[in-house]
Design an enzyme around this catalytic site. Structure first.
Site, PDB file in Angstrom:
ATOM      1  N   PHE A  26      40.600  41.328  28.332  1.00 22.81           N
ATOM      2  CA  PHE A  26      40.274  41.305  29.926  1.00 22.81           C
ATOM      3  C   PHE A  26      38.846  40.700  30.266  1.00 22.81           C
ATOM      4  O   PHE A  26      37.888  41.176  30.262  1.00 22.81           O
ATOM      5  CB  PHE A  26      40.279  42.784  30.569  1.00 22.81           C
ATOM      6  N   ASP A  79      34.359  45.971  35.426  1.00 20.23           N
ATOM      7  CA  ASP A  79      34.978  46.899  34.381  1.00 20.23           C
ATOM      8  C   ASP A  79      34.032  46.875  33.187  1.00 20.23           C
ATOM      9  O   ASP A  79      33.236  46.079  32.822  1.00 20.23           O
ATOM     10  CB  ASP A  79      36.450  46.226  33.813  1.00 20.23           C
ATOM     11  N   ASN A 128      37.148  36.461  41.806  1.00 14.95           N
ATOM     12  CA  ASN A 128      36.853  36.853  40.632  1.00 14.95           C
ATOM     13  C   ASN A 128      38.019  35.864  39.912  1.00 14.95           C
ATOM     14  O   ASN A 128      39.091  35.911  40.347  1.00 14.95           O
ATOM     15  CB  ASN A 128      36.962  38.025  39.970  1.00 14.95           C
ATOM     16  N   PHE A 328      42.561  43.891  43.006  1.00 20.23           N
ATOM     17  CA  PHE A 328      42.495  44.435  41.486  1.00 20.23           C
ATOM     18  C   PHE A 328      43.581  43.737  40.729  1.00 20.23           C
ATOM     19  O   PHE A 328      44.730  43.603  40.944  1.00 20.23           O
ATOM     20  CB  PHE A 328      42.617  45.799  41.794  1.00 20.23           C
TER      21      PHE A 328
END
Length: 352
Positions: A26, A79, A128, A328
């Site tokens: 991730f 995160d 992002n 998200f």
């Protein structure tokens, strides 16, 4: 992990799979969307971090620079269980830029430093870039078909599980606060709880629009947004046919509310629908009013930009895509695979 029990745009995935087997599965790279000044009273530090949350890194940078933690800001939380790149902004008027080659924090490294005139604030970013690896995919054919649909039609713009806290605790505490069972004085907690409550209300209304097949259909009085923009306008009766065509071409997006102390923004049929959906959320609505939270709107459906994917083997998939600020990646992954380690709760469970 907790995920709100909301509707799927493309039906529940047939395939199981694993997200975040390792942090490197991730990868998130922040894009501010503007060039930094190169001078000014703020020191900008771009950090790659693994296994650290954003606020902790900010505190450690403040200690190293010998300034207050309140003097360090960032555009958004990233995160912890991931490889992330983001900018930190240290307000240091009249002070030399520290030698960050001497800064040491396990899991972190400084990628770049510069100066900036303006403070970096929450939300002050374009979006992002994500690189996500999904493993142990059980039905690759279903995943491939879903990716084709996602590229064409997008995914629900739900707030992800991070917004609600571990075990939904942010939402639980927001309800206790709304019911005057607790007092919340800490600024960060107030912000987290209010955000969780608003996000739950948005997710529920968005889910209901998807279930009713109206997420991409203009209702009379809908608040429609130019795709990728923050502004919106209300749909009138004589404009509906033309607006529907613009929705289907992805020029426009239907929005749902982030309720606050003020009007929802919709009118007529759309307002009636949203008002009915919010009947079970009176404690949260009262909390928004008492805290004078500004109302806002958010697109129900989003399309990931530059979505690309490659199969590393029969059960391993790598995704590349860009999402605008506030969206998200976990909500996109939710439309692709079901995760064994995810539980579901319904936002209404905290209200009724």
């Amino acid at each position: 992990m907790i995920l709100m029990n909301v509707q799927y745009l493309h039906g529940k995935p047939l395939s199981l799979g694993t997200l975040k087997s390792i942090p490197e599965d991730f990868i998130v790279k922040e894009d501010l969307g503007f060039e930094l000044d190169g001078d000014g009273e703020h020191v900008m530090v771009r950090v790659e971090k693994i296994g650290c949350n954003t606020s902790f890194v900010a505190e450690q940078l403040a200690k190293f620079a010998k300034i207050s933690a309140k003097s360090v800001s960032y555009a958004g939380l990233k995160d912890r269980h991931a490889v992330t790149e983001q900018w930190f902004c240290l307000q240091m008027p009249g002070k030399e830029t520290p030698d960050f080659s001497m800064w040491q924090l396990e899991g972190c490294r400084v990628l770049a430093t510069t100066r900036q005139k303006r403070k970096l604030r929450i939300g002050s970013l374009k979006g992002n870039q994500f690189e996500i690896t999904l493993r142990n995919i059980s039905v690759p054919d279903d995943v491939e078909q879903r990716l084709q649909k996602i590229a064409l039609l997008g995914v629900p713009n739900y707030f992800g599980e991070q917004r609600f806290g571990r075990g939904g605790q942010n939402l639980i505490q927001a309800l206790r606060w709304a019911n005057q069972e607790i007092q919340v004085r800490e600024r960060s907690k107030r912000s987290f709880y209010l955000s969780a409550a608003r996000s739950a209300m948005f997710n529920y209304i968005a889910s209901e629009r998807i279930e009713n097949n109206t997420a991409q259909q203009a209702l009379l009085g809908d608040a429609l947004q130019l795709t990728g923009r923050g502004s919106w306008f209300v749909a009138t009766a004589d404009e509906l046919p033309a607006l529907q065509a613009r929705l289907l071409s992805s020029e426009l997006s239907v929005t749902a509310p982030l309720p606050g102390d003020g009007e929802l923004g919709t009118q007529d049929d759309a307002l009636a629908f949203e008002t009915q959906c919010l009947e079970n959320y009176q404690p949260f609505l009262a909390l928004m009013k008492s805290e004078r939270v500004s109302p806002a709107r958010r697109a129900i459906i989003i399309k990931p930009q530059n979505l690309q994917w490659e199969w590393l083997d029969d059960s391993t998939l790598k995704l590349h895509f860009f999402l605008n600020s506030g969206s998200f990646a976990t909500s996109l992954v939710r439309e692709i695979i079901s995760q064994d380690n995810q539980d579901s709760v319904d936002a209404k469970d905290f209200i009724e």
